[in-house]
Design an enzyme around this catalytic site. Structure first.
Site, PDB file in Angstrom:
ATOM      1  N   ASP A   1       3.999   2.034  -2.425  1.00  7.70           N
ATOM      2  CA  ASP A   1       4.854   2.482  -1.156  1.00  7.70           C
ATOM      3  C   ASP A   1       6.158   2.535  -1.258  1.00  7.70           C
ATOM      4  O   ASP A   1       6.936   1.760  -2.235  1.00  7.70           O
ATOM      5  CB  ASP A   1       4.341   1.411  -0.067  1.00  7.70           C
ATOM      6  CG  ASP A   1       3.023   1.758   0.360  1.00  7.70           C
ATOM      7  OD1 ASP A   1       2.186   2.325  -0.079  1.00  7.70           O
ATOM      8  OD2 ASP A   1       2.739   1.112   1.488  1.00  7.70           O
ATOM      9  N   ASP A   2       6.980   3.242  -0.379  1.00  7.43           N
ATOM     10  CA  ASP A   2       8.463   3.295  -0.460  1.00  7.43           C
ATOM     11  C   ASP A   2       9.118   3.683  -1.475  1.00  7.43           C
ATOM     12  O   ASP A   2      10.579   4.179  -1.605  1.00  7.43           O
ATOM     13  CB  ASP A   2       9.025   1.836  -0.346  1.00  7.43           C
ATOM     14  CG  ASP A   2       8.647   1.179   0.780  1.00  7.43           C
ATOM     15  OD1 ASP A   2       7.398   1.557   1.605  1.00  7.43           O
ATOM     16  OD2 ASP A   2       8.662  -0.115   1.151  1.00  7.43           O
TER      17      ASP A   2
ATOM     18  N   HIS B   1       4.566  -1.934  -4.158  1.00 14.72           N
ATOM     19  CA  HIS B   1       5.544  -1.175  -3.798  1.00 14.72           C
ATOM     20  C   HIS B   1       6.087  -0.698  -5.076  1.00 14.72           C
ATOM     21  O   HIS B   1       6.296  -1.550  -6.183  1.00 14.72           O
ATOM     22  CB  HIS B   1       6.640  -1.965  -2.967  1.00 14.72           C
ATOM     23  CG  HIS B   1       5.976  -2.251  -1.696  1.00 14.72           C
ATOM     24  ND1 HIS B   1       4.974  -3.417  -1.440  1.00 14.72           N
ATOM     25  CD2 HIS B   1       6.209  -1.491  -0.635  1.00 14.72           C
ATOM     26  CE1 HIS B   1       4.943  -3.239  -0.142  1.00 14.72           C
ATOM     27  NE2 HIS B   1       5.464  -2.458   0.359  1.00 14.72           N
TER      28      HIS B   1
ATOM     29  N   HIS C   1      11.467   4.870   7.191  1.00 15.07           N
ATOM     30  CA  HIS C   1      10.947   3.494   7.005  1.00 15.07           C
ATOM     31  C   HIS C   1      11.673   2.859   8.142  1.00 15.07           C
ATOM     32  O   HIS C   1      11.281   1.304   8.054  1.00 15.07           O
ATOM     33  CB  HIS C   1      11.004   3.053   5.716  1.00 15.07           C
ATOM     34  CG  HIS C   1      10.110   1.988   5.393  1.00 15.07           C
ATOM     35  ND1 HIS C   1       9.824   0.708   5.982  1.00 15.07           N
ATOM     36  CD2 HIS C   1       8.867   2.135   4.862  1.00 15.07           C
ATOM     37  CE1 HIS C   1       8.739   0.127   5.397  1.00 15.07           C
ATOM     38  NE2 HIS C   1       8.156   0.972   4.696  1.00 15.07           N
TER      39      HIS C   1
ATOM     40  N   HIS D   1       4.697   8.476   3.914  1.00 18.50           N
ATOM     41  CA  HIS D   1       5.132   7.278   4.467  1.00 18.50           C
ATOM     42  C   HIS D   1       6.189   7.031   5.411  1.00 18.50           C
ATOM     43  O   HIS D   1       7.261   6.067   5.479  1.00 18.50           O
ATOM     44  CB  HIS D   1       5.194   6.278   3.245  1.00 18.50           C
ATOM     45  CG  HIS D   1       5.493   4.813   3.544  1.00 18.50           C
ATOM     46  ND1 HIS D   1       4.279   4.167   4.375  1.00 18.50           N
ATOM     47  CD2 HIS D   1       6.104   3.646   3.182  1.00 18.50           C
ATOM     48  CE1 HIS D   1       4.727   2.865   4.346  1.00 18.50           C
ATOM     49  NE2 HIS D   1       5.639   2.810   3.556  1.00 18.50           N
TER      50      HIS D   1
HETATM   51 ZN   LIG Z   1       6.359   0.868   3.169  1.00 18.73          ZN
END
Ligand SMILES: [Zn+2]
Length: 439
Positions: A103-104, A254, A157, A153
């Site tokens: 993620d991210d 991540h 964020h 995503h």
């Molecule tokens: Zn995230």
């Protein structure tokens, strides 16, 4: 999704159908099994099938239909050999699968993750942030080029914005979808909520995403690599090894800046799951999402999701699905072949287009192929085509249409008519596109 695709395919068919000779001119499934998370409490996991069918689009139709088909299958009569599909299904459920998710990103760390995945010959899923896709377009492209899955995503964020108002959340979903599509050419329906859905999503969020055809994936193994900055690789591995195993694992990791330790831990994580007999796979539209249940109490106080907000997201999603299906159909289109006596002009998909039912080609290519020439008068914005010593075509201002590659394009039948050349025969189908001309 299926339905959206069907709508899109119909649109393609209608579009192709317009081209005629004349127009050339003009589960509650095993929740216990999935109950596995460190961050969320033991009781929050459920399966997406838990939610009721939604009014707009039958999202998740792919696996729901499969489940229904399985239910509808008549029980094998006594002594009857079970049919092959049943055996195949059993074999499928026996295979333990791990979905590694990052993620991210994308960030510099993503490149190292991709290198490691390539070495190990395994696929994974990247839930990217729209703003990072715009900053690192080449890494986003590499994710796709190397066969991995990409998911949305959100754009930035920022929890307060995303969960303070659904309108802002939806804006970010759309903005990120666009960034992913325009950068990679992939229209994704995979989505992961920043922070997970628990205590962030209410039923309105789930319903809206479902109606718009998104598949919301939480996780059932949290590596806890983001509980604070710089969690050591050894600790990430220990957390993963201490997590409960299940036949399907969705592992949260991540790959954003600052997650060098996650990259460092990755080879050992892969080795661990291999030793436990897991196959590695990327998430596809067919993979049933692991989802947390909506919490009784949210972290946020906000207004309920409204129907117009849902409608906006649904319309956006359907439009992008149509656009993507059309682009795919165009990319897969056959060559366009023009015949004139023994001469042939072959144009690849992308070198010709169809607008309002008329096939369009580059004016220069067409003119030079028939033996004419083009004269550009840049100062006056004029384009002239000459054939057999005569100026046969002159375009100026609004009459000049260009392709996305900057070529001046013209409808093939109308342009040839100016040259005194007629179409005698044509074939236009999904497999064959050929035009025969008078000499
Ligand atoms: Zn995230």
């Amino acid at each position: 999704m299926r339905r959206m695709l069907r709508v899109a395919i119909c649109a393609v068919m209608m579009w192709v159908g317009l081209i005629e000779l004349g127009s050339f001119a003009g589960d509650q499934s095993n929740a216990a099994m999935e109950r596995e998370t460190v961050q969320a409490s033991e009781s929050v996991l459920t399966s997406v099938a838990h939610y009721e069918a939604k009014p707009f689009l039958a999202a998740h139709a792919s696996y729901e239909t499969k489940q229904q088909l399985a239910k509808d299958k008549p029980a094998a009569a006594a002594g009857e050999k079970p049919s092959e599909p049943v055996l195949a299904e059993k074999a499928e459920t026996k295979q333990k699968t791990v979905y590694l998710t990052f993620d991210d990103g994308p960030s510099k760390n993503t490149e190292q993750v991709l290198d490691l995945l390539k070495q190990e010959d395994i696929s994974a899923t990247f839930f990217v942030l729209g703003e990072h896709v715009l900053k690192q377009p080449n890494i986003a492209k590499r994710i796709i080029a190397e066969g991995h899955a990409i998911g949305n995503h959100t754009f930035d964020h920022k929890y307060e914005r995303l969960y303070g108002s659904f309108a802002e959340f939806a804006e970010q979903v759309m903005k990120t979808d666009k960034a992913i599509y325009q950068t990679t050419g992939v229209r994704t329906i995979l989505f992961r909520a920043p922070g997970g859905t628990h205590t962030n999503f209410d039923q309105g969020y789930f319903d809206a995403m479902d109606a718009a055809g998104y598949q919301v994936h939480d996780w059932n193994v949290d590596s806890r690599d983001s509980k604070q900055q710089g969690v050591p690789a050894s600790e990430i591995l220990t957390t993963i090894q201490g997590s409960k195993l299940a036949s399907k694992l969705n592992v949260l990791l991540h790959d954003s800046a600052g997650h060098e330790e996650s990259v460092k831990a990755l080879p050992a994580i892969i080795k661990y799951y291999k030793s436990k007999g897991y196959a590695f796979a990327k998430i596809t539209d067919e993979v049933k999402p692991i989802q947390f249940k909506p919490a009784d109490k949210l972290k946020w106080s906000r207004a309920s999701v409204t129907k117009p907000e849902i409608k906006k997201l649904v319309q956006f999603s359907e439009k992008l699905a149509r656009e993507s299906a059309l682009a795919q159909a165009a990319a897969n289109a056959p060559d366009l072949i023009l015949h004139r006596g023994e001469e042939m002009l072959v144009l690849k998909a992308g070198e010709y287009g169809v607008t309002n039912g008329a096939i369009e080609v580059s004016l220069r290519k067409l003119t030079e192929w028939v033996g004419g020439s083009i004269l550009l008068d840049v100062d006056n914005g004029l384009i002239d085509a000459y054939y057999e010593g005569n100026r046969v075509l002159s375009l100026t201002g609004d009459e000049i249409h260009t392709s996305d590659k900057g070529q001046v394009i013209v409808p093939v039948r109308a342009a040839l008519h100016k040259f005194g050349i007629q179409i005698t025969k044509y074939v236009y189908s999904d497999q064959q596109r050929e035009i025969w001309l008078t000499e």
